[in-house]
Structure formats: structure tokens, C-alpha cells
Design an enzyme around this catalytic site. Structure first.
Site, short mmCIF file in Angstrom:
data_model
loop_
_atom_site.label_atom_id
_atom_site.label_comp_id
_atom_site.label_asym_id
_atom_site.label_seq_id
_atom_site.Cartn_x
_atom_site.Cartn_y
_atom_site.Cartn_z
N LYS A 231 0.84 -1.21 0.00
CA LYS A 231 0.00 0.00 0.00
C LYS A 231 0.87 1.26 0.00
O LYS A 231 0.65 2.17 -0.80
CB LYS A 231 -0.96 -0.01 1.21
CG LYS A 231 -1.93 -1.18 1.20
CD LYS A 231 -2.89 -1.16 2.35
CE LYS A 231 -2.23 -1.39 3.68
NZ LYS A 231 -1.54 -2.69 3.78
N THR A 232 1.87 1.29 0.89
CA THR A 232 2.75 2.47 0.94
C THR A 232 3.50 2.61 -0.39
O THR A 232 3.65 3.71 -0.92
CB THR A 232 3.77 2.31 2.09
OG1 THR A 232 3.03 2.00 3.27
CG2 THR A 232 4.57 3.57 2.31
N ASP B 288 -1.53 6.76 6.29
CA ASP B 288 -1.48 5.33 6.59
C ASP B 288 -2.40 5.06 7.79
O ASP B 288 -2.61 5.96 8.61
CB ASP B 288 -0.02 4.95 6.94
CG ASP B 288 0.24 3.47 6.77
OD1 ASP B 288 -0.65 2.75 6.25
OD2 ASP B 288 1.33 3.02 7.15
N THR C 286 -5.83 -1.34 6.89
CA THR C 286 -5.90 -2.79 7.00
C THR C 286 -7.28 -3.21 7.49
O THR C 286 -7.57 -4.38 7.62
CB THR C 286 -4.85 -3.29 8.02
OG1 THR C 286 -4.98 -2.50 9.21
CG2 THR C 286 -3.45 -3.18 7.48
N ARG D 158 6.48 -8.22 1.91
CA ARG D 158 7.39 -7.80 2.99
C ARG D 158 8.12 -9.02 3.58
O ARG D 158 9.31 -8.96 3.87
CB ARG D 158 6.61 -7.07 4.10
CG ARG D 158 7.49 -6.73 5.29
CD ARG D 158 6.82 -5.84 6.31
NE ARG D 158 6.65 -4.50 5.82
CZ ARG D 158 5.51 -3.82 5.87
NH1 ARG D 158 4.44 -4.37 6.38
NH2 ARG D 158 5.45 -2.60 5.40
P1 ADP Z 1 2.17 -1.93 3.22
O1 ADP Z 1 2.19 -0.42 3.13
O2 ADP Z 1 0.98 -2.54 2.53
O3 ADP Z 1 2.32 -2.46 4.63
P2 ADP Z 1 4.69 -1.73 1.78
O4 ADP Z 1 4.27 -0.92 0.62
O5 ADP Z 1 5.46 -1.01 2.85
O6 ADP Z 1 3.44 -2.49 2.41
O7 ADP Z 1 5.56 -2.97 1.22
C1 ADP Z 1 6.45 -3.72 2.02
C2 ADP Z 1 7.68 -4.07 1.21
O8 ADP Z 1 7.32 -4.94 0.16
C3 ADP Z 1 8.39 -2.88 0.56
O9 ADP Z 1 9.79 -3.11 0.62
C4 ADP Z 1 7.97 -2.93 -0.88
O10 ADP Z 1 8.99 -2.47 -1.70
C5 ADP Z 1 7.72 -4.40 -1.11
N1 ADP Z 1 6.60 -4.59 -2.04
C6 ADP Z 1 5.28 -4.63 -1.71
N2 ADP Z 1 4.53 -4.87 -2.79
C7 ADP Z 1 5.37 -4.95 -3.84
C8 ADP Z 1 5.17 -5.19 -5.23
N3 ADP Z 1 3.95 -5.44 -5.74
N4 ADP Z 1 6.26 -5.21 -6.03
C9 ADP Z 1 7.50 -5.02 -5.52
N5 ADP Z 1 7.75 -4.80 -4.20
C10 ADP Z 1 6.70 -4.77 -3.37
#
Ligand code: ADP
Length: 354
Positions: free
Chosen positions: A82-83, A127, A176, A235
Site C-alpha cells: 500500500k505504501t 497510513d 488494514t 514484505r
Molecule cells: P504496506 O504499506 O501494505 O504495509 P509496503 O508498501 O510497505 O506495504 O511494502 C512492504 C515491502 O514490500 C516494501 O519493501 C515494498 O517495496 C515491497 N513490495 C510490496 N509490494 C510490492 C510489489 N507489488 N512489487 C514489488 N515490491 C513490493
């Protein structure tokens, strides 16, 4: 989406969760190391093809109309990107991004000061938007709809509010727990994207990409072994890759073979299905101590020496999702798959195993 769906990011069990290699929450200094692995353009974002196509169209249309796009809501479990997507949107639109989160906004005034300092077209990423205080939420509805905030001047009976017009901007909210967002707030988002867990093939691509960035040379089949253990979560996949990289460095490996991956990750007690020590302890307790169940949550937790909440929020969601365990009105029951995973069959007389 089911309104009551909880992806397990409540504070309950968070400490226990943060100690686990297979936690979907960031651990240690990962927020920093995650940065180097984040793709910056939509093309580099692996998987989620439908979502990517929708977002591409949405961004292209905004660019052609030459206006900031509608507000975007990203919903789904932690660690799915998401981030990353929020950063990609800002980057693709070539606009700055301001980052905050629901818990960081303690008063409506905190949000008012962020909003009143936004530039035209800027992206505001919030977030855990479901954790905004109620007063801040109300202020946000108005800002998102009318591009205006009411700034309070003075205190008590003499206080008055001065409306302040804001430039057009785009809110990207991440949650979430979409069901916890009040419907007026949800209705302000022109585009809602639901992120799903990633299939193994997509995680393999993601691991290959990250291995390139980190300079780890993976042999055929190595990314597959990591993908199997990543619980559908980028992650976790990136975290396992970092631990495999440590292994390769310490053992002076030029190429990492699948056998190295298995050995490195079994050192961390992560098995071929991504289950860790606690998951296995839970399944073992149901199968060996309660002959497959049903067993009440409290009994089960006592048997593995954990808090009930930890078992419920940290272990069970993945075990249920992967079909190892079912929750019934009478208690938890281990499935056929769980028995098989432990190398047993439901007809085994478990008392003989000790
Ligand atoms: P969330 O905000 O949903 O908790 P993040 O965006 O922080 O998740 O992602 C966590 C890690 O996974 C980051 O290092 C991100 O670069 C990697 N990541 C997540 N989704 C992808 C994707 N579709 N392709 C490449 N890397 C991803």
C-alpha cells in the site's frame, strides 16, 4: 469486502508478532531497508495485474485532464504494497508526497495544519487512516470534498472558525481494516483498491527483482523456495531474502542454490509452507494433545504457553487461510492438511506417539 474483516494489525499481540520472522509487520530497521527495495514506477510493481491496470487508467485520465486525480483508498493486509503504491502514484504524477498516519494525528488541529500547508496537486498519504480521531475524520471529509478547512481562532465561547480554501490535492488513504472506516469517509474516495495476497509465481518475480537490487545471485529454483515460505506477502519475501543473503555472505557463496535457501530458512525454523515454531506448536497441540480438536482457544493457548490473543491474532489468520485449522463454535479443529503436514494421519493413535 467483509465489513468485519480484520487483517490483524490491532495492537493486540503486536509485540509477539514483531518478534517473528514471518510477521507481516515491519520489524527492526526494516522501514529503512524496505526503501531500497521499493519500486518507483507502476511498471516495476510486481503482480496485482487488475489493480495495476485500473490505476494506470485512473492516472492516465488525470494526466490528460491535467487535474489532480480523485482521492484513492488502498485496503488490504499489511506488507502487500500500500505504501509502495502511494509513493508510485506521486512519482508517476511527478508531485510531492506528504506522509502521515492515523495514530500520528492526535488532534484535528494537527491535520488542519498539514492540510493548510499542502501545495496544488500534492499527495497526502494517510497510513492506517481508520485510526484517525473522530474530529480529524470530520475535518477530512470537508477538506476532501470542498477543499476547505475551518480554522478555529480563539478558545471557549468567543472562539470562531475561519474557512480557509485549500488547493486541489489528492488523499491516498491506506487501511488494514476497511470496515472500520465510517461510510461518509469511504464515500469520499473516487477509487478504492483492494490488495490481495500474492500467488507464489508473483512472489518469485518479486524475489528475483529484489535479489537483483541487493546483488544476490540466485540459482534456478531458489526464488521459488523463498516464495513458498513467504505467506503471500512481499514484505516477508524480502525479509527472507535478506536472511538468505546473510547466509550467502557468511558461507562465501557466489550462487545461492535452493538447498542453501532451505538450510538458511530452517535455521530460522520456517518450514516449507511458511509455518514457524509457534504455528507448528499450535497444530501439534491440537493434533497430539486433543486428537485433532475441537479445543477451546484458552486451552490451546495454555498448551503452547502463549496468550490467547497472541494465538488468535498472530497465528490463526494464516493457519485458517491456508486450510490448516478451522474455527468452529465448539473450538479449533485441525484439518486433514494439518495432520498430513505433521506427518500423521487422523487415524493414528496419538497417545502412542509419546
Ligand atoms: P504496506 O504499506 O501494505 O504495509 P509496503 O508498501 O510497505 O506495504 O511494502 C512492504 C515491502 O514490500 C516494501 O519493501 C515494498 O517495496 C515491497 N513490495 C510490496 N509490494 C510490492 C510489489 N507489488 N512489487 C514489488 N515490491 C513490493
Amino acid at each position: 469486502m467483509n465489513e468485519s474483516l480484520d487483517f490483524g494489525t490491532s495492537n493486540t499481540g503486536a509485540n509477539e508478532e514483531s518478534l517473528r520472522m514471518v510477521s507481516s509487520q515491519p520489524i527492526g530497521n526494516e522501514p529503512v531497508s524496505d526503501e531500497e527495495l521499493r519500486p518507483h514506477v507502476l511498471d516495476g510493481f510486481i503482480g496485482q495485474p487488475r489493480l495495476k491496470a485500473q490505476l494506470q487508467l485512473f492516472l492516465d485520465a488525470a494526466r490528460k485532464r491535467d487535474v489532480p486525480p480523485d482521492h484513492i483508498l488502498l485496503a488490504g493486509p499489511p506488507g502487500l504494497g500500500k505504501t509502495t503504491l502511494a509513493m508510485i502514484v506521486a512519482n508517476e504524477l511527478e508531485v510531492p508526497i506528504r506522509v502521515t498516519s492515523g495514530p500520528a494525528v492526535q488532534h484535528a488541529g494537527d491535520l488542519a495544519s498539514i492540510l493548510s500547508s499542502l501545495d496544488t496537486g500534492e499527495v497526502l498519504f494517510i497510513d492506517e487512516i481508520h485510526r484517525l480521531p473522530r474530529a480529524a475524520e470530520e475535518l477530512l471529509y470537508i477538506a476532501m470534498e470542498d477543499f476547505r478547512v475551518d480554522v478555529m481562532v480563539g478558545k471557549g465561547p468567543g472562539a470562531s472558525s475561519i474557512p480557509l480554501t485549500l488547493p486541489r490535492f489528492t488523499v491516498i488513504g491506506a487501511t488494514t481494516r476497511e470496515g472500520m472506516l465510517p461510510s461518509p469517509l469511504r464515500a469520499r474516495f473516487g477509487f478504492t483498491a483492494h490488495l490481495d495476497f500474492y500467488p507464489h509465481e508473483e512472489l518469485e518475480k518479486l524475489i528475483d527483482r529484489s535479489a537483483n537490487v541487493l546483488g544476490v545471485n540466485l540459482d534456478e529454483g531458489s526464488a521459488h523456495e523463498m516464495a513458498l515460505r513467504s505467506r503471500g506477502t512481499p514484505r516477508i519475501a524480502n525479509r527472507l531474502l535478506r536472511r538468505v543473503r546473510d547466509w550467502a555472505i557468511v558461507h562465501d557463496l557466489i550462487v545461492v542454490h535452493p538447498a542453501d535457501v532451505k538450510e538458511a530458512l530452517s535455521l530460522y525454523q520456517i518450514d516449507s509452507e511458511g509455518l514457524d515454531r509457534l504455528d507448528i506448536a499450535v497444530l501439534n497441540a491440537i493434533v497430539r494433545n486433543f486428537n485433532g480438536g475441537p479445543v477451546g482457544l484458552n486451552n490451546l493457548a495454555a498448551m503452547v504457553g502463549e496468550e490467547s490473543e497472541t494465538v488468535e491474532t498472530v497465528c490463526e489468520p494464516y493457519l485458517v487461510r491456508e486450510g490448516f485449522l478451522v474455527r468452529t463454535p465448539k473450538g479449533r479443529v485441525a484439518t486433514q492438511k494439518a495432520w498430513q503436514h505433521l506427518g500423521l494421519t487422523p487415524s493414528d493413535d496419538v497417545s502412542k506417539l509419546f
